[in-house]
Design an enzyme around this catalytic site. Structure first.
Site, PDB file in Angstrom:
ATOM      1  N   HIS A 196       0.830  -1.200   0.000  1.00 50.19           N
ATOM      2  CA  HIS A 196       0.000   0.000   0.000  1.00 50.19           C
ATOM      3  C   HIS A 196       0.866   1.252   0.000  1.00 50.19           C
ATOM      4  CE1 HIS A 196      -3.205   2.830   0.945  1.00 50.19           C
ATOM      5  NE2 HIS A 196      -4.077   1.851   0.704  1.00 50.19           N
ATOM      6  N   HIS A 197       0.402   2.252  -0.748  1.00 46.47           N
ATOM      7  CA  HIS A 197       1.172   3.494  -0.908  1.00 46.47           C
ATOM      8  C   HIS A 197       1.330   4.244   0.415  1.00 46.47           C
ATOM      9  CE1 HIS A 197       3.266   6.398  -3.132  1.00 46.47           C
ATOM     10  NE2 HIS A 197       2.463   6.544  -4.162  1.00 46.47           N
ATOM     11  N   CYS A 198       0.476   3.986   1.397  1.00 45.66           N
ATOM     12  CA  CYS A 198       0.636   4.663   2.679  1.00 45.66           C
ATOM     13  C   CYS A 198       1.836   4.121   3.458  1.00 45.66           C
ATOM     14  CB  CYS A 198      -0.634   4.545   3.524  1.00 45.66           C
ATOM     15  SG  CYS A 198      -0.994   2.893   4.158  1.00 45.66           S
ATOM     16  N   ASN A 210       6.037   8.045   3.011  1.00 45.53           N
ATOM     17  CA  ASN A 210       6.130   8.864   1.806  1.00 45.53           C
ATOM     18  C   ASN A 210       6.811  10.189   2.100  1.00 45.53           C
ATOM     19  OD1 ASN A 210       4.391   7.696  -0.632  1.00 45.53           O
ATOM     20  ND2 ASN A 210       3.451   7.058   1.295  1.00 45.53           N
TER      21      ASN A 210
END
Length: 465
Positions: A136-138, A311
């Site tokens: 997941h991008h989180c 990120n």
């Protein structure tokens, strides 16, 4: 317990807003054969887990959305749940692998478990196997996701010994405790704001420069936020994904850069622009000067921060010159556009907006994000992200890693996204598309490869001249 950063929380909110969006990033790693047994792969991966604590943590939301979600230990963590095994049908080529990738990435990650999956695929042509990494991008951005390759795999055929595991698993926090911690965090916002103001008073020159750069960036960005002309590249998307890729040689890209000027990023974006031009023309559409505004992520990491798994990115909005027919002129136009964006300090604006989330009440920020994602996103037509990978070969259980192919998620009305990745002298262009509206995604992939060929031919003629 770790609270998500404001930017990481945004990726969770974006997925919550749109039932057709999965905010997982991914890649395909292709290894020489034979494939390891399931038990062998699980054992090797278990020996690396202590190096990636986030792999054994899951996401918990705060009651009533009083604060950003948090990472907590998963007391029921089961490595076997996260590692799936499958096989490609014959002949096990790019087409079969791309179809598998499209199916895997069409499904969201289950938030009741840590937000990652590995898919080991057997049956690739020439006796090879592949590993699809889905995260997941989180949890990670492109740079930290790439660093996971260096952690999970080896730089020599000899596998590294298992890492020592000294962790203790904490019990899951109660909902009332999470709500109380979120309330405390909101109460401390004035304290953080005062600390920031104190820092500005201590160094007023830096504060003035920062404010000036931000205002200038906002002023220069505003004209580019006009809606892009309508095309088949934008519009509603479904839940299913298509996936394919193109390939190029990094030496060829560097030759183009040396002879025609610019950077590696300029060259690959010019090739991508040429690919989109081919796609539009094949669809009977005339490319215009503002048809292809692209979101271009920019890493904000300092050297040595690659292993921080969150990120740390900003972005600029580049108007790619898809209307320019001549490849050399197209490259020159890309160079001019990116140079102007660099001078505009537009990346600073994204950084400041992300940082602002740390000084704002989360329920209001979350509501704002949801409102934004409920509106048509006509200013962004595609996303093009470029991540440098390892320059030396990696090995998985003694097998050489031959190729890495990246995947970028799409959302809102963005029907196509492209991720560029370099590994051991090769460049791969991973192309994600909405399934229902992009049956011809291969035209774009071949167009990108042709774009590199055109520029290489022009650079060779430039050398002769």
């Amino acid at each position: 317990m770790d609270r998500l950063s404001p930017l990481d929380a945004l990726f969770v909110d974006a997925e919550d807003q749109d039932p057709h969006t999965s905010m997982a990033i991914a890649s395909i790693a292709v290894f020489e054969g034979p494939a390891p047994s399931h038990a062998e792969f699980l054992a090797a991966l278990a020996g690396r887990l202590p190096l990636v604590p986030r792999y054994r943590q899951k996401l918990r939301t705060v009651p009533f959305r009083l604060g950003r979600p948090v990472w907590v230990d998963d007391p029921g963590f089961d490595l076997g749940y996260h590692v799936r095994r499958t096989a490609l049908p014959a002949p096990g080529g790019d087409e079969q692998l791309s179809e598998l990738m499209g199916r895997v990435m069409s499904q969201r990650l289950d938030r009741d478990h840590p937000l990652w999956e590995y898919w080991l695929a057997e049956g690739l042509a020439h006796g090879r196997w592949a590993l699809i990494s889905k995260i997941h991008h989180c949890m990670v951005d492109g740079v930290s996701g790439t660093d996971l390759y260096r952690v999970i795999f080896d730089f020599t055929p000899q596998p590294s010994p298992p890492a020592a595991d000294h962790r203790t698993v904490a019990g899951e926090p109660q909902a009332a405790w999470l709500a109380a911690q979120a309330a405390l965090d909101m109460a401390l916002i004035p304290v953080r704001s005062t600390a920031a103001l104190t820092g500005a008073v201590a160094d007023p020159g830096r504060a003035v420069r920062q404010i000036t750069d931000t205002v200038r960036a906002a002023a220069k960005l505003a004209p580019s936020l006009r809606p892009a002309p309508g095309s088949s590249l934008t519009g509603p998307i479904g839940r299913q994904r298509r996936y394919t890729w193109g390939r190029a040689s990094l030496d060829q890209v560097k030759t183009i850069k040396r002879e025609l000027g610019g950077t590696v990023n300029d060259v690959v974006l010019a090739a991508i622009t040429g690919g989109f031009r081919d796609l539009l023309l094949a669809r009977g559409e005339e490319p215009g000067p503002h048809t292809l505004p692209s979101l271009v992520p920019v890493s904000l990491r300092a050297p040595g921060e690659e292993d921080i798994y969150e990120n740390r990115v900003s972005a600029v909005l580049a108007d790619l010159p898809v209307h320019v027919a001549d490849p050399v002129q197209r490259l020159a136009a890309v160079r001019a556009e990116l140079s102007a964006l660099k001078d505009s300090h537009e990346v600073i604006l994204g950084e400041e907006l992300a940082a602002l989330g740390g000084y704002s009440v989360f329920p209001l920020v979350s509501r704002g994000v949801r409102a934004v994602f409920s509106l048509p996103q006509r200013e962004i037509v595609t996303v093009t992200t470029n991540v440098p990978g390892p320059r030396q070969p990696l090995y998985g259980l003694g097998r050489r890693l031959e190729e890495i192919i990246p995947y970028v998620p799409i959302a809102s009305t963005v029907r196509i996204g492209i991720s560029i990745f370099t590994y051991c002298g090769d460049v791969t262009f991973g192309i994600t598309g909405d399934f229902g509206t992009n049956p011809d995604l291969g035209v774009l992939a071949r167009g990108i490869e042709h774009g590199v060929f055109e520029l290489l031919t022009a650079s060779e003629q430039h050398t002769i001249a």
